[in-house]
Design an enzyme around this catalytic site. Structure first.
Site, PDB file in Angstrom:
ATOM      1  CB  CYS B  82      -0.893  -0.136   1.225  1.00  0.00           C
ATOM      2  SG  CYS B  82      -2.278   1.084   1.173  1.00  0.00           S
ATOM      3  CG  HIS B 182      -3.687  -3.308   2.941  1.00  0.00           C
ATOM      4  ND1 HIS B 182      -2.826  -2.964   3.746  1.00  0.00           N
ATOM      5  CD2 HIS B 182      -4.397  -2.337   2.258  1.00  0.00           C
ATOM      6  CE1 HIS B 182      -2.706  -1.561   3.699  1.00  0.00           C
ATOM      7  NE2 HIS B 182      -3.627  -1.125   2.989  1.00  0.00           N
ATOM      8  CD  GLU B 184      -1.568  -6.090   5.260  1.00  0.00           C
ATOM      9  OE1 GLU B 184      -1.243  -6.498   4.346  1.00  0.00           O
ATOM     10  OE2 GLU B 184      -1.671  -4.927   5.702  1.00  0.00           O
TER      11      GLU B 184
END
Lengths: 251, 200
Positions: B82, B182, B184
Site C-alpha cells: 500500500c 493489503h 495481510e
C-alpha cells in the site's frame, strides 16, 4: 464494486453485546471467539466499537482489541472513547486497520479528524454517526443515542468528508437492534451527500432488508450485528442471497 | 527457509501487527526493524503502510532508518505494501509534494475516478506479466484501502479496474515488488502471496 459485508461488534468489555434501541444489553460472546467465527464464515471486515468507553470516559481496552485482531486476516476497524492522536496510534499498534470516532469529534473537537487524516491517511479514519430522526431531518447523537449534539446529520457528514474522514459508519438510533429494516431514506441521503464510502448499519432483520437497502441506497458496505449474532443467518447465507439477486459481493 | 523477513517499524502510524502475523502464518520468520542495526540479520524486507505519504517519509527520517533502508533495498528482495509501495516512488503528492525513496521512477497522485474514494474493499487483479510474487493468484480477490495511486508505465505487473478506471495495483523492478492492496487483509489469498514472497 463489491458491496462489503461487515460484522459489527458492540462491545461492553469483555463481551460483545447486542443492545436493542441502543439500550437493554444482551451478552453474545467474547470478541476473539466471534472474530474467528465470522472470519471463517467469510466476513469482509469487522468493526468493533466499545460502546461504554466514551460514556465512562475511560480508554478502550487495548488487550481485548489485540486478541481480537489476532484472529483476523481481514480489515479490522475499532472505536469507542477515542479522544487523542495517541489513542489512534495505540489502536493501530494493537492491530486496528481503521479507527472509528464519534463522540469526541462531534461534541468537542472536530479538528481531530483533520489531524488524524494528515498523520494516518484518510483511508484509516472512519466517522461513526448515530442518527435520530426528528420531523424531516436527522440529528447526530452520541453515547448510544443518549446525548444530543444539535448537529444535522447531512451537514455533519459533508463536514467530516472535508476534514479528511475516509469512511462513514451510519447507524440509526431508531432502527438499531429492532430487525425491522433499515432507514432507507436516511441511507440514500447520506450516500448521495458525500464522495467517501458509506457503510450502513442498524435494522437488518431479513435478507430482503439487506438487498433492499443495497439496491436503493447503493452503500459501499453493510454492517450487520443481530441477525448474525443470533445465528439467524451466516455471512455466506447473506452473500449467496445477494449474488442470486445480482448484487456483487466478494467470495 | 531460513530467511528472516525484516518488517520496517516507523513512526506512530504503522500497523505492523497484522503483517507480522500474516508472514508467520505463511511460514516465515519476522524481525521487526526498529533501528539500522536490525537490518543485518534479515535477508528480505517488507515496507508496511498506514499513514500519509508526507508523514511516512518524515517518520522514516526521524527514526533514522532512511539512509539504511535506501541502501538495503538495492539488493534484498523487498515488498512494499500500500503506502509502502507508494514510498518506493520518486514523488508523492499527499499533503504537499514529498520526495519518496526514489527506487522506482513513478509518482503518487490522487485517484481520479467517478466513484467513491477511498477505493475500499475486495477487488481483482489483472496480472499483465507473469511473475513469482503473483504466481497462481491471477483469479484471487484482494483488499484495497487507498485514495492515491502509483503512476508508472514501465514496471507494472498487475492492474486493477475500479469503476472503469484502471490503476497500477502491483509493480516489480528487479528485487523490488510493490502491491497497492493489503495481502495481510486478504484472507488465504494474501497468505499465499506471502508464501510466494518467502520463496523468492
Amino acid at each position: 464494486m463489491r458491496t462489503r459485508i461487515i460484522v459489527k461488534f458492540d462491545v461492553k468489555p469483555p463481551y460483545v453485546v447486542k443492545p436493542v434501541h441502543f439500550e437493554g444489553l444482551r451478552k453474545i460472546g467474547l470478541p476473539m471467539d466471534l472474530a474467528k467465527k465470522y472470519y471463517l464464515q467469510g466476513a469482509d471486515e469487522v468493526m468493533y466499537v466499545d460502546i461504554v468507553a466514551s460514556l465512562y470516559q475511560r480508554e478502550i481496552l487495548f488487550d481485548e482489541v489485540e486478541k481480537t485482531a489476532n484472529e483476523l486476516f481481514i480489515p479490522f476497524g475499532v472505536g469507542g472513547g477515542v479522544r487523542s492522536i495517541e489513542d489512534f496510534s495505540k489502536l493501530f499498534h494493537s492491530g486496528a486497520d481503521k479507527v472509528i470516532i464519534n463522540t469526541y469529534a462531534v461534541q468537542e473537537n472536530p479538528d481531530i479528524i483533520n489531524q488524524a487524516a494528515e498523520i494516518f491517511g484518510s483511508q484509516a479514519i472512519v466517522v461513526s454517526i448515530e442518527a435520530k430522526k426528528w420531523k424531516n431531518n436527522w440529528e447526530c447523537y452520541t453515547d448510544c443515542g443518549r446525548i444530543q449534539s444539535n448537529k444535522d446529520v447531512i451537514d455533519w457528514v459533508k463536514e467530516v468528508e472535508k476534514r479528511g474522514a475516509g469512511e462513514i459508519l451510519l447507524q440509526s438510533v431508531d432502527c438499531d437492534g429492532r430487525q425491522r429494516g433499515f432507514d432507507i431514506e436516511l441511507s440514500k441521503k447520506v450516500v448521495e451527500a458525500v464522495h467517501i464510502p458509506v457503510v450502513i448499519s442498524s435494522g437488518a432483520g431479513t435478507l430482503e432488508d439487506i438487498k433492499e437497502v443495497i439496491e436503493q441506497a447503493k452503500p459501499s458496505g453493510i454492517a450487520i450485528a443481530s441477525i448474525l449474532h443470533y445465528d439467524k443467518y451466516t455471512v455466506q447465507d447473506i452473500k449467496e442471497y445477494l449474488r442470486k439477486n445480482d448484487i456483487e459481493v466478494s467470495k | 527457509m531460513s530467511d528472516i523477513v525484516g518488517v520496517i517499524n516507523y513512526g506512530i502510524a504503522g500497523n505492523i501487527h497484522s503483517i507480522k502475523k500474516a508472514i508467520e502464518k505463511a511460514g516465515g520468520t519476522v524481525k521487526v526493524i526498529n533501528n539500522k542495526e536490525d537490518f543485518k540479520v534479515v535477508s528480505k524486507i517488507v515496507i508496511p503502510g498506514v499513514g500519509s505519504f508526507k508523514d511516512a517519509m518524515k517518520e522514516l527520517e526521524n527514526d533514522n532508518l532512511m539512509a539504511s533502508l535506501k541502501e538495503e533495498i538495492k539488493t534484498k528482495p523487498t515488498l512494499g505494501i500500500c503506502l509502502g509501495m507508494q514510498l518506493l516512488s520518486t514523488l508523492g503528492f499527499e499533503y504537499g509534494r514529498t520526495e519518496g525513496l526514489s527506487a522506482i521512477d513513478a509518482e503518487v497522485k490522487p485517484m481520479l475516478v467517478d466513484a467513491k474514494v477511498p477505493h475500499m474493499g475486495f477487488n481483482n487483479i489483472n496480472v499483465l506479466n507473469s511473475n513469482d510474487l503473483l504466481k497462481n493468484l491471477e483469479n484471487e480477490e484482494f483488499y484495497f484501502m487507498h485514495s492515491y495511486e502509483v503512476v508508472n508505465y514501465t514496471n507494472i505487473i498487475a492492474l486493477t479496474d475500479y469503476a472503469g478506471h484502471k490503476f497500477v495495483s502491483s509493480i516489480q523492478k528487479d528485487n523490488l515488488y510493490g502491491v497497492q492492496f493489503h495481502p495481510e487483509k486478504s484472507r488465504e489469498a494474501g497468505i499465499k502471496l506471502f508464501k510466494n514472497f518467502l520463496e523468492l
